[in-house]
Design a protein around this motif. Structure first.
Motif, PDB file in Angstrom:
ATOM      1  N   GLN A  72       0.825  -1.200   0.000  1.00 54.49           N
ATOM      2  CA  GLN A  72       0.000   0.000   0.000  1.00 54.49           C
ATOM      3  C   GLN A  72       0.866   1.259   0.000  1.00 54.49           C
ATOM      4  O   GLN A  72       1.839   1.355   0.739  1.00 54.49           O
ATOM      5  N   CYS A 102      -6.299  -1.663  -2.253  1.00 52.77           N
ATOM      6  CA  CYS A 102      -5.691  -2.752  -1.498  1.00 52.77           C
ATOM      7  C   CYS A 102      -6.767  -3.456  -0.688  1.00 52.77           C
ATOM      8  O   CYS A 102      -7.614  -2.801  -0.086  1.00 52.77           O
ATOM      9  N   ALA A 107      -2.394  -5.546   1.728  1.00 54.36           N
ATOM     10  CA  ALA A 107      -1.725  -4.499   2.491  1.00 54.36           C
ATOM     11  C   ALA A 107      -0.804  -5.067   3.564  1.00 54.36           C
ATOM     12  O   ALA A 107       0.175  -4.455   3.931  1.00 54.36           O
TER      13      ALA A 107
END
Length: 135
Positions: A72, A102, A107
């Motif tokens: 991310q 994401c 993430a």
């Protein structure tokens, strides 16, 4: 990348684009409080973008495109002002400003098992033949 760069606190600009660098962006780059532009594009950088870069309040230009970054994109402060062009051709990146969102698994996905801990990772083809511009 040499961690010593994180000690150059008066640095205004850093351009290591087109150097075939292998490795990761050191979190110590977050110490470059006066940095106004950072260009690490067109290399082979891996891992996530360090969250510490969000604290670079004077950063106006960020070019991380054409690497192999994942995870991310950090958000907040100056990072909310950068557009897609800062990140293109990093297939593993997600989040604002990219259209690829994401999910919670992406993430938090760990790096591949072949990578070493940041302190122990010294890429052979990284900054050994340093060609770039420090300003």
């Amino acid at each position: 990348m040499p961690k010593i760069i994180g000690r150059l606190k008066s640095l205004k600009g850093l351009n290591f684009s087109h150097n075939n660098l292998i490795g990761y962006i050191p979190s110590l780059f977050g110490n470059l409080n006066n940095l106004e532009w950072l260009d690490l594009s067109f290399n082979k950088l891996i891992r996530e973008i360090p969250r510490q870069l969000v604290d670079l309040l004077w950063l106006e230009v960020l070019k991380l495109s054409h690497n192999q970054l994942i995870g991310q994109i950090p958000s907040g402060k100056q990072f909310n002002t950068f557009d897609n062009d800062s990140y293109i051709e990093n297939q593993g990146l997600c989040g604002f400003p990219l259209s690829r969102m994401c999910n919670s698994l992406e993430a938090k996905k760990p790096p591949p098992l072949t990578l070493q801990h940041e302190d122990n990772l010294e890429p052979k083809n990284g900054f050994g033949g340093l060609v770039g511009k420090l300003y």
